[in-house]
Design a protein around this motif. Structure first.
Motif, PDB file in Angstrom:
ATOM      1  N   LEU A 139       0.835  -1.198   0.000  1.00  0.00           N
ATOM      2  CA  LEU A 139       0.000   0.000   0.000  1.00  0.00           C
ATOM      3  C   LEU A 139       0.868   1.244   0.000  1.00  0.00           C
ATOM      4  O   LEU A 139       0.609   2.198  -0.749  1.00  0.00           O
ATOM      5  CB  LEU A 139      -0.920  -0.003   1.227  1.00  0.00           C
ATOM      6  CG  LEU A 139      -1.745   1.277   1.450  1.00  0.00           C
ATOM      7  CD1 LEU A 139      -2.705   1.519   0.289  1.00  0.00           C
ATOM      8  CD2 LEU A 139      -2.519   1.192   2.775  1.00  0.00           C
ATOM      9  N   GLY A 140       1.910   1.257   0.818  1.00  0.00           N
ATOM     10  CA  GLY A 140       2.809   2.399   0.865  1.00  0.00           C
ATOM     11  C   GLY A 140       3.525   2.618  -0.452  1.00  0.00           C
ATOM     12  O   GLY A 140       3.660   3.753  -0.922  1.00  0.00           O
ATOM     13  N   LEU A 141       3.986   1.525  -1.085  1.00  0.00           N
ATOM     14  CA  LEU A 141       4.691   1.630  -2.358  1.00  0.00           C
ATOM     15  C   LEU A 141       3.804   2.245  -3.432  1.00  0.00           C
ATOM     16  O   LEU A 141       4.212   3.173  -4.147  1.00  0.00           O
ATOM     17  CB  LEU A 141       5.161   0.244  -2.803  1.00  0.00           C
ATOM     18  CG  LEU A 141       6.035   0.185  -4.058  1.00  0.00           C
ATOM     19  CD1 LEU A 141       7.381   0.858  -3.815  1.00  0.00           C
ATOM     20  CD2 LEU A 141       6.246  -1.267  -4.479  1.00  0.00           C
ATOM     21  N   VAL A 142       2.563   1.751  -3.532  1.00  0.00           N
ATOM     22  CA  VAL A 142       1.628   2.257  -4.545  1.00  0.00           C
ATOM     23  C   VAL A 142       1.224   3.700  -4.243  1.00  0.00           C
ATOM     24  O   VAL A 142       1.225   4.564  -5.130  1.00  0.00           O
ATOM     25  CB  VAL A 142       0.375   1.365  -4.623  1.00  0.00           C
ATOM     26  CG1 VAL A 142      -0.678   1.992  -5.532  1.00  0.00           C
ATOM     27  CG2 VAL A 142       0.745  -0.027  -5.129  1.00  0.00           C
ATOM     28  N   ALA A 143       0.890   3.973  -2.977  1.00  0.00           N
ATOM     29  CA  ALA A 143       0.453   5.323  -2.599  1.00  0.00           C
ATOM     30  C   ALA A 143       1.563   6.341  -2.810  1.00  0.00           C
ATOM     31  O   ALA A 143       1.316   7.466  -3.248  1.00  0.00           O
ATOM     32  CB  ALA A 143      -0.001   5.335  -1.141  1.00  0.00           C
ATOM     33  N   GLY A 144       2.817   5.955  -2.515  1.00  0.00           N
ATOM     34  CA  GLY A 144       3.941   6.861  -2.719  1.00  0.00           C
ATOM     35  C   GLY A 144       4.163   7.179  -4.182  1.00  0.00           C
ATOM     36  O   GLY A 144       4.418   8.331  -4.556  1.00  0.00           O
ATOM     37  N   PHE A 145       4.048   6.159  -5.050  1.00  0.00           N
ATOM     38  CA  PHE A 145       4.225   6.365  -6.485  1.00  0.00           C
ATOM     39  C   PHE A 145       3.125   7.267  -7.041  1.00  0.00           C
ATOM     40  O   PHE A 145       3.393   8.200  -7.812  1.00  0.00           O
ATOM     41  CB  PHE A 145       4.219   5.013  -7.216  1.00  0.00           C
ATOM     42  CG  PHE A 145       4.560   5.106  -8.674  1.00  0.00           C
ATOM     43  CD1 PHE A 145       5.875   5.096  -9.092  1.00  0.00           C
ATOM     44  CD2 PHE A 145       3.563   5.220  -9.632  1.00  0.00           C
ATOM     45  CE1 PHE A 145       6.203   5.194 -10.444  1.00  0.00           C
ATOM     46  CE2 PHE A 145       3.871   5.323 -10.974  1.00  0.00           C
ATOM     47  CZ  PHE A 145       5.188   5.303 -11.387  1.00  0.00           C
ATOM     48  N   VAL A 146       1.870   6.979  -6.645  1.00  0.00           N
ATOM     49  CA  VAL A 146       0.741   7.799  -7.100  1.00  0.00           C
ATOM     50  C   VAL A 146       0.893   9.233  -6.605  1.00  0.00           C
ATOM     51  O   VAL A 146       0.614  10.191  -7.336  1.00  0.00           O
ATOM     52  CB  VAL A 146      -0.589   7.201  -6.606  1.00  0.00           C
ATOM     53  CG1 VAL A 146      -1.747   8.156  -6.873  1.00  0.00           C
ATOM     54  CG2 VAL A 146      -0.862   5.860  -7.291  1.00  0.00           C
TER      55      VAL A 146
END
Length: 301
Positions: A139-146
Motif C-alpha cells: 500500500l505504501g509503495l503504490v500510494a507513494g508512487f501515485v
C-alpha cells in the motif's frame, strides 16, 4: 508579489481542505498550481518541498496527542518513500505534453474518490487487531508512487484503505499516515531535485505554499468543529473533478458541444451529491436531537 499571493492563497485553501479531512493537500494544491500554468513536474516538486514543513508540524502535533503508531509509520512510510522517489523520477522524465493529461487523470480520479468517500456513510469499525505488514508495505509503495506522479494522493490512497479495514483506531490511522508523509515528501523532493537539476525551481512558490498552509492550519482545526467533515469532502472533491476535467478537455481538444455536456454532467452530479450529503447530515442531527430529548423524559419516567 502577485504570483506569491496567488500561490499563498492556493496553499491556504489546500491546507483548509487537508486540515479538515486529513487528506488532499497535495491533490488540491497541485490542481491549483497546474491551473496557474506550472508544468506537472515543477508543480509536484513545489508541493512536496512545501509538504516537508507541513508534515513535520502535523506529525509532531499527532505524536503529542498520542495519535501515532510508529510501526505503521515505518512499515507504510519506508516503501512509500521508495515509491515516491521512483514516481518523481518517472514524472520528471516525461514530456510536459504527456505528463499533464496523466497527472490530471490521476487527480480527477482522486477527486471522484474523495467526493464519493465523503458522500456515503462512514464505514463501521471492526475489531482493532492491527494491520498486517503484507498490506502496509505494498500500500505504501503504490500510494507513494501515485503521490509523486499525481502531485498528491498519499492521504486519499492510504488513509481510506486503512480506515476500511476497521482494525486500527481512526485517530491513529490519520496520525500515522500524516506522520509518515514526511518520508514521502523528502523522498519525492530528492527525486525531483536530482531529476530537475537543469530546470529552475521557484522557491518563491514553495515558500508561498508553505506560508499559506501554516496560516490556514489553525482555521482548519476550527472548521473541523463547526463544518461537517463530509460536506467539506464532497465540496472539495467536486471542485477537484471539475478543474481537472477542464484540463483534460483542453488537452484532448474536444469539439463543441462535448465540453458543455461534460461540465453540465459534472455540476449536476456535484450538486446532487451536496444535496444528498446535506440531507443526510440534517437527518442525523435530528435523530440525535430527538434522542437527547427522549432521554431525560425516559429517566424521569
Amino acid at each position: 508579489m502577485q504570483a506569491f499571493l496567488i500561490f499563498a492563497i492556493g496553499g491556504f485553501i489546500a491546507q483548509l481542505v487537508d486540515g479538515s479531512l486529513g487528506m488532499a493537500y497535495g491533490v488540491t494544491s497541485t490542481t491549483i498550481l497546474l491551473t496557474a500554468g506550472l508544468t506537472p513536474a515543477l508543480a509536484s516538486a513545489s508541493v512536496h518541498l512545501a509538504e516537508i514543513g507541513t508534515s513535520v508540524a502535523s506529525g509532531l502535533s499527532h505524536w503529542r496527542f498520542g495519535n501515532v503508531d510508529w510501526k505503521i509509520v515505518l512499515t507504510l512510510g519506508v516503501p512509500g518513500a521508495i515509491g515516491a522517489f521512483l514516481g518523481a523520477t518517472a514524472l520528471s522524465n516525461v514530456s510536459t505534453e504527456a505528463a499533464e493529461p496523466w497527472m490530471s487523470t490521476i487527480l480527477l480520479a482522486l477527486g471522484v474518490y474523495v467526493l464519493l468517500r465523503f458522500a456515503i456513510r462512514p464505514l463501521r469499525r471492526r475489531q482493532l487487531t492491527g494491520v498486517s505488514s503484507k498490506l502496509l508495505a505494498p500500500l505504501g509503495l503504490v500510494a507513494g508512487f501515485v503521490d509523486a506522479t499525481g502531485g498528491g494522493g498519499w492521504g486519499p490512497v492510504a488513509t481510506p484503505t486503512l480506515l476500511s479495514t476497521g482494525k486500527v483506531e481512526p485517530r491513529k490511522v490519520i496520525g500515522s499516515v500524516d506522520t509518515s508523509e514526511f518520508l514521502i515528501a523528502v523522498a519525492a523532493s530528492l527525486g525531483f531535485l536530482l531529476s530537475l537539476a537543469d530546470q529552475k525551481l521557484s522557491w518563491m512558490t514553495v515558500g508561498a505554499l508553505l506560508l499559506g498552509g501554516v496560516l490556514a492550519a489553525p482555521l482548519a482545526a476550527y472548521l473541523v468543529r463547526v463544518v461537517p467533515m463530509r460536506l467539506i469532502g464532497v465540496g472539495a472533491g467536486g471542485l477537484i473533478v471539475l478543474t481537472n476535467a477542464r484540463t483534460l478537455i483542453k488537452a484532448f481538444d474536444l469539439p463543441a458541444p462535448t465540453p458543455a455536456v461534460i461540465y453540465g454532467a459534472i455540476v449536476v452530479a456535484w450538486v446532487a451529491a451536496l444535496a444528498y450529503t446535506i440531507r443526510v447530515i440534517v437527518s442525523e442531527r435530528r435523530e440525535i436531537d430527538d434522542f437527547e430529548e427522549e432521554a431525560p423524559a425516559t429517566a424521569q419516567g
